[in-house]
Write an enzyme that holds these catalytic residues in place. Structure first.
Site, short mmCIF file in Angstrom:
data_model
loop_
_atom_site.label_atom_id
_atom_site.label_comp_id
_atom_site.label_asym_id
_atom_site.label_seq_id
_atom_site.Cartn_x
_atom_site.Cartn_y
_atom_site.Cartn_z
CD GLU A 37 -2.35 3.25 -5.49
OE1 GLU A 37 -1.17 3.09 -5.13
OE2 GLU A 37 -3.11 2.31 -5.76
NE ARG A 89 -4.27 -1.26 -0.14
CZ ARG A 89 -4.35 -2.24 -1.05
NH1 ARG A 89 -3.33 -2.48 -1.85
NH2 ARG A 89 -5.43 -2.96 -1.19
CG HIS A 146 -2.54 -0.99 -6.96
ND1 HIS A 146 -2.69 -0.22 -5.85
CD2 HIS A 146 -2.70 -2.27 -6.53
CE1 HIS A 146 -2.95 -0.97 -4.80
NE2 HIS A 146 -2.95 -2.24 -5.20
CG ASP A 198 1.89 -2.83 -8.31
OD1 ASP A 198 1.83 -2.46 -9.50
OD2 ASP A 198 1.04 -3.56 -7.78
P1 NAD Z 1 -1.57 -10.77 5.17
O1 NAD Z 1 -2.49 -10.23 6.19
O2 NAD Z 1 -1.74 -12.18 4.72
O3 NAD Z 1 -0.07 -10.61 5.66
C1 NAD Z 1 0.41 -9.46 6.27
C2 NAD Z 1 1.55 -9.83 7.18
O4 NAD Z 1 2.14 -8.63 7.68
C3 NAD Z 1 1.13 -10.67 8.40
O5 NAD Z 1 1.95 -11.82 8.50
C4 NAD Z 1 1.33 -9.71 9.56
O6 NAD Z 1 1.69 -10.39 10.78
C5 NAD Z 1 2.45 -8.84 9.05
N1 NAD Z 1 2.56 -7.55 9.71
C6 NAD Z 1 1.58 -6.72 10.14
N2 NAD Z 1 2.11 -5.61 10.67
C7 NAD Z 1 3.46 -5.73 10.58
C8 NAD Z 1 4.53 -4.89 10.94
N3 NAD Z 1 4.35 -3.70 11.52
N4 NAD Z 1 5.79 -5.33 10.69
C9 NAD Z 1 6.01 -6.54 10.10
N5 NAD Z 1 5.01 -7.37 9.74
C10 NAD Z 1 3.75 -6.96 9.96
O7 NAD Z 1 -1.67 -9.76 3.93
P2 NAD Z 1 -1.41 -10.09 2.38
O8 NAD Z 1 -2.65 -10.63 1.77
O9 NAD Z 1 -0.15 -10.85 2.25
O10 NAD Z 1 -1.24 -8.61 1.79
C11 NAD Z 1 -0.07 -7.86 2.03
C12 NAD Z 1 -0.20 -6.45 1.45
O11 NAD Z 1 -0.36 -6.53 0.02
C13 NAD Z 1 -1.42 -5.65 1.94
O12 NAD Z 1 -1.01 -4.32 2.18
C14 NAD Z 1 -2.38 -5.69 0.77
O13 NAD Z 1 -3.25 -4.60 0.77
C15 NAD Z 1 -1.39 -5.64 -0.38
N6 NAD Z 1 -1.90 -6.10 -1.68
C16 NAD Z 1 -1.42 -5.50 -2.80
C17 NAD Z 1 -1.86 -5.93 -4.05
C18 NAD Z 1 -1.36 -5.29 -5.34
O14 NAD Z 1 -2.03 -5.39 -6.36
N7 NAD Z 1 -0.20 -4.67 -5.34
C19 NAD Z 1 -2.76 -6.98 -4.15
C20 NAD Z 1 -3.19 -7.60 -2.97
C21 NAD Z 1 -2.76 -7.17 -1.73
#
Ligand code: NAD
Length: 330
Positions: free
Chosen positions: A264, A235, A296, A259
């Protein structure tokens, strides 16, 4: 007949929607506008609503209107639900669901592409080629198996990133308060400071929340190696964009791939070739050959699109039939 309205539908989602409708006795109508104060009235007369967008929906009135229309849920066909005012949704009796994992490989394979472009200096090579400069100076690259990839947040996507880079022979380290036993053979868990100071690639995969907003700030960037690259496919606000630009200008780090970027909304996902894009930071970063920008698109693979449609519409159906969705976030 039960009626569902899907906002901001892209043409490429049509086939999956039609396939779902054919298998379910439910009417699904679509539009191309973002959900918000100006468009919430379109939901009047529907039983269910599905949205997907990057723009936030803080306005409490929107949730009050959904309640007034008799709507009981707000389903996102994306993962990130930070755009929803969860307190307002809950106060108005709306079950909010997301699609927590439509395809972790989709984002992680983009991260792989970005890392390979950065470490092979392909942006710089392309910029030179445009001027018929085919010289090699400065284009020597490291090999991925000799690098340490640091993942901040190894949940669904971060775990997929870890497996990809481990398979390529890289050393993979992770900073995450939650340690996953299934990654024991793939990664070593370290603290954030160690990750920042030792990684050749730092890639962020946390959710956006109060703790992760500007997690990568000037201080974090200063800790990174001058040869290291930063990747943000999570994000935008997780990275302080102004601090990143300064770090790139000062050669504090070697480059970055984004990305997602602060501000954005209204830009990424749109054709803005005919209208002025009012995001100076984006313009500055775009001009840097050691920065990779993608609009994105991490999520945007064929497998992921089908999963987003199927999982979100299945969730609406479950909730409307009185069941409980496993993907409720409020
Ligand atoms: P998830 O919830 O499965 O995993 C997130 C991880 O981050 C968890 O293991 C959590 O314990 C950890 N975490 C939380 N706070 C933390 C911190 N301060 N320090 C270290 N670790 C921390 O989430 P996900 O589905 O893997 O998604 C991850 C990110 O990707 C999100 O921000 C989501 O919005 C983004 N995303 C982006 C796209 C894209 O198109 N670029 C698509 C999907 C998701």
């Amino acid at each position: 007949m039960t009626k569902i309205l899907m906002y901001t539908v892209r043409p490429d989602e049509r086939a999956a929607i039609d396939a779902w409708v054919a298998a379910n006795d439910i009417q699904v109508d679509t539009n191309t506008v973002e959900f918000g104060p100006d468009t919430v009235d379109l939901a009047k007369g529907y039983d269910g609503v599905v949205i997907q967008q990057h723009g936030a929906i803080p306005d409490e009135m929107v949730y009050q209107k959904l309640k007034a229309f008799g709507i009981k849920q707000l389903t996102l066909r994306i993962t990130g639900y930070d755009i929803v005012n969860l307190d307002a949704a809950t106060a108005n009796g709306l079950v909010v669901t997301n699609v927590p994992a439509y395809s972790p490989r989709s984002v992680s394979e983009l991260v792989l592409a970005q890392v390979m472009r950065l470490i092979r200096h392909l942006g710089e090579a392309s910029a030179r080629e445009a001027k018929d400069d085919y010289s090699l100076a400065g284009l020597e690259a490291p090999e991925i198996h000799n690098l340490t990839v640091g993942i901040i947040g190894a949940g669904k996507i971060g775990s997929a990133v870890a497996r990809i880079f481990r398979a390529l022979g890289a050393t993979v380290i992770v900073s995450d308060p939650v340690k996953r036993p299934e990654l024991a053979d793939t990664v070593s868990y370290v603290d954030l400071n160690t990750l920042l100071t030792t990684s050749d690639v730092v890639t962020v995969h946390t959710p956006l929340d109060g703790l992760t907003t500007h997690l990568i700030d000037a201080d974090a960037l200063r800790k990174m190696k001058p040869t290291a690259y930063l990747i943000n496919a999570a994000r935008g606000p997780i990275v302080d964009t102004e601090a990143l630009i300064k770090a790139l200008n000062d050669h504090t780090i070697a480059g970055a791939a984004l990305d997602t970027i602060e501000g954005e909304a209204g830009i990424f996902g749109e054709d803005r070739s005919q209208t002025l894009v009012d995001n100076q930071a984006l313009e500055t970063l775009k001009a840097m050959p050691n920065v990779e920008i993608s609009p994105h698109i991490g999520f945007y693979t064929d497998a992921a699109v089908k999963n987003m449609i199927d999982i979100s519409l299945d969730d609406v159906k479950t909730i409307l039939e009185g069941g409980k969705s496993a993907h409720q976030v409020n």
